[in-house]
Design an enzyme around this catalytic site. Structure first.
Site, PDB file in Angstrom:
ATOM      1  N   ASP A 351       0.839  -1.189   0.000  1.00  0.00           N
ATOM      2  CA  ASP A 351       0.000   0.000   0.000  1.00  0.00           C
ATOM      3  C   ASP A 351       0.884   1.252   0.000  1.00  0.00           C
ATOM      4  O   ASP A 351       1.838   1.347   0.780  1.00  0.00           O
ATOM      5  CB  ASP A 351      -0.899  -0.020   1.245  1.00  0.00           C
ATOM      6  N   GLU A 387       1.751  -0.517  -4.986  1.00  0.00           N
ATOM      7  CA  GLU A 387       0.806   0.550  -5.329  1.00  0.00           C
ATOM      8  C   GLU A 387       1.702   1.778  -5.493  1.00  0.00           C
ATOM      9  O   GLU A 387       2.168   2.335  -4.492  1.00  0.00           O
ATOM     10  CB  GLU A 387      -0.231   0.772  -4.221  1.00  0.00           C
TER      11      GLU A 387
END
Length: 713
Positions: A351, A387
């Site tokens: 993330d 990401e």
């Protein structure tokens, strides 16, 4: 309880049971004193044993307690200066979760005592709280690491054969009628035969689980009657979240998670974890003191250089873990290795990965974080997916991660959405995205598989909502609709939300098939969001992070079975043909002995496209020839790979268009095997000769197949 105390060892960090007792080790460089607190039960308001840890080696406090067993509950109290402006927030009145805890006994019960300062005091976080937080914070748990893996090994599915399925542990099975009610929403339910059969029939090779590291629901959400459903608010980087355990809270969650992984591996399905190492649940200077902040604030977080009271926030959550510090790099690497070696997971999706690359204020693609991972003999061998953005300046880093990394390709998502909704877009970019985004990855010696292609993800509209809403509808989140992205590149096909209009519904169904077909026939690695294949809706909510209810859970009772069957056939079409999952880039060069290139692009009149055609924003239609003899890859025994050839026609124009098939040298006969306007994917179909004309419906895709008899089996 036997309170005999031995010096113990500084390694490994955390609580480690060796069959005779437990070793405790805690890193706290700036602490002056550390106390280990033992509890008889999870609901005990205070510890029944408190042990002063006197041994300290290289900033690690450690002790060994003989006779202690798995299931033992514990926490820490850490002494030191309370000087927020100097970056120190020690407060021994706060019981702290072990950063290396392998299990955590429950969830936080929000109370003012969980804050290191006096809530409501005029001096805010510069004040000092003397209230004990022990009754309100979950306890760390000593676990038994032994488990019968039955010879379990990772399926090690190569990227080019991977079909990733992003899902939520709870939401996937919470409403599944064929799974025992007592385990729905748990790790056990994901490892249940019903789940596994579904995934296998769909063609999934890897599930990517939204965060399962133990997380916290923020106080403001609790007070609004909401929860942190997604879980991007970690407090325990080694502990599987207790909320998804159907078997117990004193270490049973670890066994249940391992059993889930083992069962999925038996079916050849990998487990990838969505991990959040960029920040923790402790928030900014006004946030709670739960673990890292009270153990050694300055050794874990990025603090503002000229006023260490405040935190650098590249994540939008209040704080940022300082990946420049050895202590932070160690906990990240130790956590990753633990989940690989002890929990047998097969990869990670990071993330806001750009945050971890930040050195000072720049995003440095060769930051120490990547250096360490690259040289690690364990971590470097699993799937690593970034990401590739954060909220800081220069944080959008798509295409800029090092070799060995794959990336969520946000440019793929945006381009494909724009193409099918009829927005002004350039065919040249569509071609780049369809062929694996060579403009982003090829110059860095990376492969098409560096691109994780997706049209939807957990964040944003579902596929159904992408074709059903022009605007977000987030009022249920309690923020007056101000949360969530305003730029969704969606199109409601003529009506906002559910409608009885058959024309609109037919168009929506076709658009869903268009998106799925484009996704699964593009080069790169496709990622499908759980429920998109059955028409899941979030009622227009594009930010359902706080909705632990029917908005987020898969509604199996109202599954679109036609769409599901179409998706199954589509995935298996991809899996059966190496043409759609190449390991190498298209070269655009004539193939020896054939005289054809490995790929060709055509206009509706059957002529090859020229340079000027690529930059026409009004052009919405093209065809692509994929040469089955142009794979440039060898099989497992060194044999040259050959596949069938395919001719794909994309018509994003709203009216039907007649396409003339190319010359005989590309294929004498073509069989239509897929037509999104007819909701069909078949092996047999209408056959067309070279240079014949085929009428392609508005906003639809047709796939034609030309068999090659000498292809490698």
């Amino acid at each position: 309880m036997n309170t005999e105390v031995y010096p113990g060892s500084p390694y490994p960090l955390g609580a480690t049971w060796d069959g005779k007792g437990v070793n405790f080790a805690l890193y706290a460089e700036n602490a002056s004193n550390v106390e280990l607190c033992l509890f008889k039960s999870a609901d005990e308001p205070e510890e029944n044993v408190q042990i002063k840890m006197t041994e300290r080696t290289h900033h690690v406090w450690h002790t060994y307690l003989p006779g202690l067993k798995p299931g033992q509950l514990y926490g820490y109290r850490v002494h030191g200066p309370y000087e927020p402006e100097a970056g120190h927030r020690f407060n021994p009145n706060k019981l702290l979760i072990d950063p290396y805890a392998k299990a955590i006994s429950g969830t936080i019960e929000w109370h003012d005592s969980l804050f290191g300062y006096e809530v409501g005091h005029p001096d805010e976080d510069l004040s000092f709280s003397t209230t004990d937080s022990a009754p309100y914070i979950p306890k760390s748990v000593v676990v038994d690491a032994n488990f019968d893996w039955e010879g379990d090994k990772s399926p090690k599915v190569p990227y080019h054969k991977s079909i990733i399925y992003e899902t939520h542990v709870k939401g996937f099975t919470k409403q599944h009628p064929d799974i025992p009610e007592e385990i729905r929403g748990s790790y056990a339910a994901l490892g249940h035969p019903v789940t596994i059969k579904y995934l296998q029939e769909l063609g999934i090779t890897a599930i990517e689980l939204m965060p399962v590291h133990h997380f916290v629901t923020d106080r403001y959400l609790i007070e609004k009657g909401l929860t942190n459903y997604w879980g991007y608010n970690t407090i325990g980087f080694f502990a599987p979240d207790v909320r998804y355990s159907s078997s117990g809270v004193l270490g049973q969650q670890v066994v249940e998670f391992k059993t889930m992984v083992k069962e999925l591996h038996k079916a050849g399905i990998e487990v990838i974890l969505d991990v959040v190492y960029n920040h923790t649940a402790e928030g900014n200077h006004m946030g709670p003191t739960l673990s890292f902040k009270g153990i050694d604030n300055a050794s874990y977080y990025r603090l503002v250089e000229d006023n260490k009271r405040y935190y650098m926030d590249y994540t939008g959550t209040g704080n940022t873990m300082n990946a420049m510090l050895p202590s932070v790099l160690r906990i990240i690497m130790d956590s990753l290795r633990y989940w690989i070696t002890e929990m047998h997971v097969d990869g990670f999706r990071f993330d806001l990965a750009s945050t971890l690359a930040r050195e000072l204020h720049e995003v440095d693609r060769l930051g120490s974080f990547f250096d360490i991972i690259h040289q690690d003999p364990i971590i470097s061998q699993v799937k690593l997916i970034a990401e590739p953005w954060d909220v800081g300046e220069g944080g959008y880093q798509v295409g800029k991660f090092p070799a060995g990394w794959a990336e969520w390709n946000g440019k793929y998502r945006d381009c494909i959405r724009d193409y099918w909704r009829g927005a002004e877009s350039i065919l040249g970019e569509f071609a780049y995205r369809f062929t694996g985004s060579p403009d982003l990855y090829q110059d860095d010696y990376r492969k098409p598989t560096a691109s994780i292609n997706f049209v939807t993800a957990h964040d944003g509209f579902t596929l159904n909502d992408l074709v059903s809403y022009n605007e977000k509808h987030n009022m249920a989140n309690g923020e007056d609709g101000n949360d969530g992205d305003n730029h969704n590149s969606s199109w409601n096909c003529g009506a906002e939300g559910p409608t009885d209009d058959p024309v609109v519904n037919e168009l929506r169904a076709k658009q869903k098939r268009n998106f799925l077909t484009t996704l699964f026939l593009s080069q790169g690695v496709p990622m499908l969001v759980a429920g998109d294949e059955i028409g899941r809706t979030q009622q227009g909510n594009n930010n359902a992070y706080c909705q632990d209810n029917e908005i987020s859970w898969l509604n199996w009772a109202e599954a679109d079975t036609e769409l599901l069957e179409f998706t199954r056939k589509l995935i298996h079409l991809r899996r059966n043909h190496p043409t759609f999952c190449r390991r190498r880039w298209f070269q655009g060069q004539p193939i020896k002995g054939v005289g054809l290139e490995d790929i060709g692009w055509f206009l509706p009149d059957g002529k090859e496209m020229s340079d000027e055609h690529w930059n026409q924003s009004h052009a919405k239609s093209l065809a692509v020839f994929l040469n089955g003899r142009g794979l440039h890859s060898r099989g497992p025994k060194g044999e040259q790979m050959i596949d069938d050839s395919f001719y794909l026609i994309f018509n994003a124009h709203y009216e039907p268009i007649s396409f003339k098939l190319p010359l005989k040298k590309y294929g004498e006969e073509w069989t239509k095997i897929l037509d999104t306007s007819e909701n069909r994917v078949e092996e047999e179909g209408i056959t067309y000769g070279a240079r014949k004309t085929i009428k392609v419906d508005g906003r639809s895709i047709v796939v034609l197949h030309h068999p090659i008899n000498d292809k490698a089996k």
